[in-house]
Design a protein around this motif. Structure first.
Motif, PDB file in Angstrom:
ATOM      1  N   ARG A   1      -7.705   5.202   2.838  1.00 23.26           N
ATOM      2  CA  ARG A   1      -8.537   4.304   2.025  1.00 23.26           C
ATOM      3  C   ARG A   1      -7.742   3.018   1.868  1.00 23.26           C
ATOM      4  O   ARG A   1      -6.668   3.006   1.277  1.00 23.26           O
ATOM      5  CB  ARG A   1      -8.819   4.942   0.664  1.00 23.26           C
ATOM      6  CG  ARG A   1      -9.443   4.005  -0.372  1.00 23.26           C
ATOM      7  CD  ARG A   1      -9.671   4.768  -1.669  1.00 23.26           C
ATOM      8  NE  ARG A   1     -10.099   3.908  -2.752  1.00 23.26           N
ATOM      9  CZ  ARG A   1      -9.359   3.603  -3.814  1.00 23.26           C
ATOM     10  NH1 ARG A   1      -8.127   4.103  -3.925  1.00 23.26           N
ATOM     11  NH2 ARG A   1      -9.834   2.826  -4.761  1.00 23.26           N
ATOM     12  N   VAL A   2      -8.261   1.919   2.406  1.00 27.71           N
ATOM     13  CA  VAL A   2      -7.513   0.660   2.451  1.00 27.71           C
ATOM     14  C   VAL A   2      -8.010  -0.284   1.364  1.00 27.71           C
ATOM     15  O   VAL A   2      -9.209  -0.551   1.258  1.00 27.71           O
ATOM     16  CB  VAL A   2      -7.647  -0.016   3.833  1.00 27.71           C
ATOM     17  CG1 VAL A   2      -6.862  -1.326   3.857  1.00 27.71           C
ATOM     18  CG2 VAL A   2      -7.159   0.916   4.937  1.00 27.71           C
ATOM     19  N   ILE A   3      -7.059  -0.772   0.561  1.00 28.97           N
ATOM     20  CA  ILE A   3      -7.333  -1.836  -0.401  1.00 28.97           C
ATOM     21  C   ILE A   3      -6.700  -3.109   0.148  1.00 28.97           C
ATOM     22  O   ILE A   3      -5.481  -3.182   0.327  1.00 28.97           O
ATOM     23  CB  ILE A   3      -6.756  -1.518  -1.787  1.00 28.97           C
ATOM     24  CG1 ILE A   3      -7.335  -0.209  -2.332  1.00 28.97           C
ATOM     25  CG2 ILE A   3      -7.042  -2.669  -2.761  1.00 28.97           C
ATOM     26  CD1 ILE A   3      -6.692   0.247  -3.635  1.00 28.97           C
TER      27      ILE A   3
ATOM     28  N   THR B   1      -4.088   6.242   0.006  1.00 27.11           N
ATOM     29  CA  THR B   1      -4.491   4.872  -0.283  1.00 27.11           C
ATOM     30  C   THR B   1      -3.423   3.909   0.213  1.00 27.11           C
ATOM     31  O   THR B   1      -2.254   4.009  -0.168  1.00 27.11           O
ATOM     32  CB  THR B   1      -4.731   4.666  -1.780  1.00 27.11           C
ATOM     33  OG1 THR B   1      -5.833   5.479  -2.195  1.00 27.11           O
ATOM     34  CG2 THR B   1      -5.061   3.203  -2.082  1.00 27.11           C
TER      35      THR B   1
ATOM     36  N   ALA C   1      -7.300   2.016   8.379  1.00 29.87           N
ATOM     37  CA  ALA C   1      -8.640   2.607   8.291  1.00 29.87           C
ATOM     38  C   ALA C   1      -8.874   3.589   9.427  1.00 29.87           C
ATOM     39  O   ALA C   1      -9.461   4.663   9.238  1.00 29.87           O
ATOM     40  CB  ALA C   1      -9.691   1.500   8.292  1.00 29.87           C
TER      41      ALA C   1
ATOM     42  N   GLU D   1      -6.950  -2.611   9.886  1.00 34.72           N
ATOM     43  CA  GLU D   1      -7.683  -1.958  10.974  1.00 34.72           C
ATOM     44  C   GLU D   1      -7.057  -0.612  11.349  1.00 34.72           C
ATOM     45  O   GLU D   1      -7.746   0.405  11.470  1.00 34.72           O
ATOM     46  CB  GLU D   1      -7.721  -2.887  12.183  1.00 34.72           C
ATOM     47  CG  GLU D   1      -8.616  -2.421  13.310  1.00 34.72           C
ATOM     48  CD  GLU D   1      -8.669  -3.400  14.469  1.00 34.72           C
ATOM     49  OE1 GLU D   1      -9.397  -3.120  15.438  1.00 34.72           O
ATOM     50  OE2 GLU D   1      -7.967  -4.443  14.418  1.00 34.72           O
TER      51      GLU D   1
ATOM     52  N   GLY E   1     -12.293  -3.030   8.015  1.00 37.90           N
ATOM     53  CA  GLY E   1     -12.231  -1.635   7.591  1.00 37.90           C
ATOM     54  C   GLY E   1     -11.772  -1.393   6.173  1.00 37.90           C
ATOM     55  O   GLY E   1     -11.630  -0.231   5.761  1.00 37.90           O
ATOM     56  N   ALA E   2     -11.521  -2.446   5.392  1.00 38.05           N
ATOM     57  CA  ALA E   2     -11.080  -2.250   4.016  1.00 38.05           C
ATOM     58  C   ALA E   2     -12.187  -1.618   3.176  1.00 38.05           C
ATOM     59  O   ALA E   2     -13.346  -2.046   3.239  1.00 38.05           O
ATOM     60  CB  ALA E   2     -10.650  -3.578   3.398  1.00 38.05           C
ATOM     61  N   ALA E   3     -11.819  -0.613   2.387  1.00 40.54           N
ATOM     62  CA  ALA E   3     -12.781   0.019   1.487  1.00 40.54           C
ATOM     63  C   ALA E   3     -12.944  -0.785   0.205  1.00 40.54           C
ATOM     64  O   ALA E   3     -14.021  -0.804  -0.405  1.00 40.54           O
ATOM     65  CB  ALA E   3     -12.326   1.437   1.158  1.00 40.54           C
ATOM     66  N   GLU E   4     -11.869  -1.436  -0.239  1.00 42.47           N
ATOM     67  CA  GLU E   4     -11.861  -2.255  -1.443  1.00 42.47           C
ATOM     68  C   GLU E   4     -11.131  -3.556  -1.145  1.00 42.47           C
ATOM     69  O   GLU E   4     -10.225  -3.591  -0.308  1.00 42.47           O
ATOM     70  CB  GLU E   4     -11.130  -1.548  -2.597  1.00 42.47           C
ATOM     71  CG  GLU E   4     -11.576  -0.133  -2.872  1.00 42.47           C
ATOM     72  CD  GLU E   4     -12.789  -0.055  -3.782  1.00 42.47           C
ATOM     73  OE1 GLU E   4     -13.236  -1.137  -4.238  1.00 42.47           O
ATOM     74  OE2 GLU E   4     -13.268   1.055  -4.030  1.00 42.47           O
TER      75      GLU E   4
ATOM     76  N   LYS F   1     -12.645  -6.970   4.885  1.00 48.49           N
ATOM     77  CA  LYS F   1     -13.683  -5.947   4.698  1.00 48.49           C
ATOM     78  C   LYS F   1     -14.278  -5.544   6.035  1.00 48.49           C
ATOM     79  O   LYS F   1     -14.479  -4.353   6.313  1.00 48.49           O
ATOM     80  CB  LYS F   1     -14.776  -6.492   3.771  1.00 48.49           C
ATOM     81  CG  LYS F   1     -15.804  -5.469   3.312  1.00 48.49           C
ATOM     82  CD  LYS F   1     -15.295  -4.636   2.163  1.00 48.49           C
ATOM     83  CE  LYS F   1     -16.400  -3.777   1.565  1.00 48.49           C
ATOM     84  NZ  LYS F   1     -15.902  -2.897   0.487  1.00 48.49           N
TER      85      LYS F   1
END
Length: 319
Positions: free
Chosen positions: A163-165, A139, A158, A155, A181-184, A178
Motif C-alpha cells: 500500500r503506497v502513500i 505500507t 505497488a 510504481e 499506483g499510489a493508494a493514498e 496516483k
C-alpha cells in the motif's frame, strides 16, 4: 563530436567539440541517441557528488545508443543497441565506455526510455527488494514521489503488493503519483506531515529521496520494526533521524547508492537490471518522461531539473 563539458566547478558547463578516441581493451564506442538527467548531474557541476570525476569531464550519468566500434576483449558487435551506466560522458553525441557498463537493449525499448530507466528504476528496485525487503500488504511511504526516482518507487512498490502513500508537492505531481499506483497521496506542504502519515496508519517502509523536514517527518511515522531508506537529499538538507527512536522501535536505517553496487555487489545489480528491462520490454513498467530537450537546449533541461518543475525524468536527445 559535441559534448557538454564541465571544466571548472565555479563556472557553467559548456558545449564543446571533442575528438572521439578509439576504444581500448574492454571498451566500445557508442553513438549516443539519448541521455537521462539526474539530480547527481547538478551536484557534479558543483563538485559535490561523491563520484565527481576529475576535471574536465563530460556530464551525463546514463545514456543509450548504438555501438559503432569495439576494442579488443569485447563481445558487443557494432550495431548493437545498448543502455549505458556511464557515470560520466552521456551528454555527448558519442563516447567510449567500458563494455561492462553496457546492457543490451530489447528492440521494443526506445533509446529515450532506456536513457531514463537505469538509475531511477535500479535504485528503487534494489532499495525495496534488497534493503527494505518490502512485503505484500505493508505500507510504503515515498517522499518526493513524483521525482525521477520517487515515481519508480511508487510504481515498483505497488507492483510488489504494498500500500503506497505518495508525498509530493502540488496537485499535478500528486496526480502523477496516483496514476503510478499510489493508494493514498499527501501534499508535501501538509502542516504536520508526521501526524498525517500516522493518521493513515503509519509506515512499514519510508523511501526518502528528499531529506530535510520531510525525511524527519517520515522517520517519525515509522511503525515498530520499520525500515528507513536514505536515497538522496534533493531538498538540500539531511533529515534529523533520532537514534533513540530507532533503538526503542527496532527501526532499520539503510543507505542506498545504486552506483556503489558496481563494487559492492555487481551480480545483484546485473540481475536487477535484467529483471527490470524484461518488465519494461513487455510493458509491465512504463517510465514517465515529462520532458525531452535537444542537446542544444541542455541548459534549459538542467534548469528544469534544478527548479524541480519536472515529474519523472528529463531526457536530452542528440539529434
Amino acid at each position: 563530436m559535441r559534448a557538454y563539458e564541465v571544466t571548472a566547478h565555479d563556472a557553467p558547463p559548456r558545449l564543446t567539440d571533442r575528438p572521439l578516441p578509439a576504444p581500448g581493451p574492454g571498451e566500445v564506442a557508442v553513438e549516443i541517441a539519448a541521455c537521462g538527467l539526474n539530480f547527481a548531474d547538478l551536484l557534479m557541476c558543483a563538485g559535490k557528488y561523491q563520484d565527481t570525476p576529475p576535471l574536465p569531464f563530460v556530464l551525463g550519468l546514463e545514456a543509450a545508443g548504438t555501438v559503432t566500434a569495439a576494442g579488443p576483449d569485447t563481445t558487443l558487435a557494432p550495431g548493437t543497441r545498448v543502455a549505458i551506466y556511464a557515470g560520466q560522458g552521456g551528454l555527448a553525441e558519442a563516447g567510449v565506455f567500458a563494455e561492462a557498463r553496457c546492457t543490451v537493449l530489447p528492440e521494443t525499448i526506445s533509446f529515450e526510455t532506456a536513457a531514463a530507466f537505469q538509475i531511477a528504476y535500479g535504485t528503487s528496485h534494489l532499495a525495496l527488494t534488497q534493503r527494505a525487503r518490502l512485503a505484500p500488504g505493508e505500507t510504503l511511504v515515498v517522499l518526493g514521489a513524483a521525482g525521477g526516482v520517487g515515481l519508480t518507487a511508487v510504481e515498483i512498490g505497488a507492483r510488489m503488493g504494498a500500500r503506497v502513500i505518495a508525498v509530493a508537492r502540488g496537485l499535478e505531481k500528486l496526480a502523477v503519483a496516483k496514476a503510478a499506483g499510489a493508494a493514498e497521496v499527501l501534499d508535501a506542504e501538509t502542516p504536520d506531515l508526521k501526524a498525517a502519515l500516522k493518521d493513515l496508519g503509519g509506515a512499514d517502509v519510508v523511501y526518502d529521496a528528499v531529506g530535510g523536514a520531510l525525511g524527519t517527518a517520515g522517520f517519525g511515522a515509522l511503525r515498530p520494526g520499520g525500515r528507513f531508506l536514505v536515497i538522496g537529499f534533493a531538498g538540500g538538507e539531511q533529515p534529523e533521524l533520532k537514534l533513540n527512536h530507532a533503538l526503542v522501535k527496532n527501526l532499520e536505517i539503510h543507505g542506498l547508492y545504486w552506483g556503489g553496487y558496481l563494487k559492492l555487489d555487481p551480480a545483484a545489480l546485473r540481475r536487477s537490471m535484467q529483471e527490470l528491462f524484461a518488465l519494461a520490454a513487455d510493458g509491465s513498467l512504463k517510465p514517465h518522461i515529462s520532458a525531452t530537450f535537444p542537446l542544444d537546449q541542455v541548459e534549459e533541461a538542467l534548469e528544469m531539473l534544478r527548479t524541480r518543475r519536472s515529474t519523472g525524468k528529463i531526457v536530452v536527445t542528440m539529434r
